[in-house]
Write an enzyme that holds these catalytic residues in place. Sequence first.
Site, PDB file in Angstrom:
ATOM      1  N   LYS A   1      -0.272 -15.304 -19.201  1.00 29.87           N
ATOM      2  CA  LYS A   1      -0.330 -16.582 -18.492  1.00 29.87           C
ATOM      3  C   LYS A   1      -1.611 -16.725 -17.673  1.00 29.87           C
ATOM      4  O   LYS A   1      -2.235 -17.794 -17.630  1.00 29.87           O
ATOM      5  CB  LYS A   1       0.891 -16.689 -17.577  1.00 29.87           C
ATOM      6  CG  LYS A   1       0.915 -17.885 -16.648  1.00 29.87           C
ATOM      7  CD  LYS A   1       2.139 -17.801 -15.733  1.00 29.87           C
ATOM      8  CE  LYS A   1       2.135 -18.925 -14.701  1.00 29.87           C
ATOM      9  NZ  LYS A   1       3.297 -18.826 -13.779  1.00 29.87           N
TER      10      LYS A   1
ATOM     11  N   GLY B   1      13.618  -3.041   4.278  1.00 25.49           N
ATOM     12  CA  GLY B   1      13.136  -1.674   4.466  1.00 25.49           C
ATOM     13  C   GLY B   1      13.050  -0.901   3.168  1.00 25.49           C
ATOM     14  O   GLY B   1      13.323   0.299   3.125  1.00 25.49           O
TER      15      GLY B   1
ATOM     16  N   LEU C   1       7.829  -1.081   3.418  1.00 28.93           N
ATOM     17  CA  LEU C   1       7.380   0.107   4.140  1.00 28.93           C
ATOM     18  C   LEU C   1       5.916   0.412   3.864  1.00 28.93           C
ATOM     19  O   LEU C   1       5.150   0.761   4.772  1.00 28.93           O
ATOM     20  CB  LEU C   1       8.249   1.312   3.771  1.00 28.93           C
ATOM     21  CG  LEU C   1       9.721   1.213   4.165  1.00 28.93           C
ATOM     22  CD1 LEU C   1      10.476   2.449   3.712  1.00 28.93           C
ATOM     23  CD2 LEU C   1       9.888   1.019   5.674  1.00 28.93           C
TER      24      LEU C   1
ATOM     25  N   HIS D   1      -1.027  29.777  -4.682  1.00 26.24           N
ATOM     26  CA  HIS D   1      -1.029  29.804  -3.212  1.00 26.24           C
ATOM     27  C   HIS D   1      -2.461  29.647  -2.702  1.00 26.24           C
ATOM     28  O   HIS D   1      -3.373  30.286  -3.222  1.00 26.24           O
ATOM     29  CB  HIS D   1      -0.459  31.127  -2.713  1.00 26.24           C
ATOM     30  CG  HIS D   1      -0.577  31.311  -1.217  1.00 26.24           C
ATOM     31  ND1 HIS D   1       0.262  30.648  -0.334  1.00 26.24           N
ATOM     32  CD2 HIS D   1      -1.446  32.028  -0.467  1.00 26.24           C
ATOM     33  CE1 HIS D   1      -0.089  30.995   0.910  1.00 26.24           C
ATOM     34  NE2 HIS D   1      -1.121  31.829   0.854  1.00 26.24           N
TER      35      HIS D   1
END
Length: 467
Positions: free
Chosen positions: A34, A182, A187, A445
């Site tokens: 469109k 909410g 948010l 890590h």
Amino acid sequence: MSKYDVAVIGSGPGGYVAAIRCAQLGMKTAIIEKYSVLGGTCLNVGCIPSKALLDSSHHYEDAIKHFEEHGIEIPGEVKINFKKMIERKASVVDQTTKGIEFLMNKNKIDVFTGMGSFKDATHIDITSESKTETIEATNTIIATGSKPASLPFIKIDKERIITSTEALSLTEIPKHMIVIGGGVIGLELGQVYRRLGSEVSVVEYMDRIIPTMDSAQSKELTKVMKKQGVKFYLSHKVSAVSRKKNEITVTATDKKDNEVTFTGDYCLVSVGRKAYTEGLKPENAGVKITERGLVETNEHLQTNVKNIYAIGDVVKGAMLAHKASEEGSLVAEILAGQKPHIDYNLIPGVVYTWPEVASVGKTEEQLKEAKFEYKSGQFPMRALGRSRASGDTDGFVKILSDKTTDEVLGVHMVGARVADLIAEAVTAMEFRASAEDIARMSHAHPTYAEAVKEAALAATENRALHI
């Protein structure tokens, strides 16, 4: 008259992916849009521009609140050039939509600009400002998406009483933005403007924000956003919204039936979205529309008219860009004689606030309601070295698994980069992994992903190592 194997009406994430996949599978394909630009709501006034503003506002917040603790000093005052921020957002959108144009050309997909409407089950009229033309299509995929929903008594003026579309292109930073709803959109945009200095009040009908996600996520995000200065008014039913010059008044009743009024200079109405079929004329093809305005389909996304399919926000299910894309590929492959499938339980949901929120699978509330026996393991982000290094210590990872088989049933996260991290959970659940399987995988890590391993350990005989 041009003839096509497939015509796709709508060029959002569902439509353009469907068109590309059809073309890849050897079908002569047309796509009808469109508007003058491709990409639909997501690319133009949804996912992409909102993330651009979220990132820009996040950089600003870091500069004024966090740079100093990293030993970065900026001489003089940090200022917002809001016009430039909006211009950058527009530039990101422009680059992205041009990318879709490139993909259409690359895949030899014919693009028609104009309103697509059914003449009958195999013919589509395309009406633009200058002309109307008709194409013939053996198969058609409806991918017309959705529009922002409102409440019957609210008049959206697109100036002060606005939807997410207008909130992405304001010319000034609101002094006080009242957000009705909410959910994800309210948010995300509420956080953008709170970072930029607006007072933000979120008025939510339910007793918690993001009510469709796990309640632990709602609780954590509420706590964090309150800390950031967002005000929440839960269990408040809005009854009126009025404007007097540049002042907006929102009237609501709380759970004790007390009337409460809020005044601000902008009101963002974000109460969800509704399917968009205006101008499609489905009745001309005999396509059924449900009472909720959705296109009715079977499990293969086929309408009651055998050569017409529908995908994305215009059919039942979560209104998510990635769901629409998966459905676009699915229909294309069905048309090619393949047997694809989608596991809707494994479509992740994400809120792009900071910290981010991400979920896949069953929530704890759903398992309790089904009286399903499960185990739960949760690990806080603050216990990760990576989180402490970056200063992103809010949030957690929660893993829910079958009490008998240990198969992972749901994973729910709040934290830095969990929008990306949720893919690990989707992969694990796609292959029906157990919490033990994830617990035994090596995670680099220091990374945020270690929280997934630790939550899996917590769900497996409470074996988390770092708490």
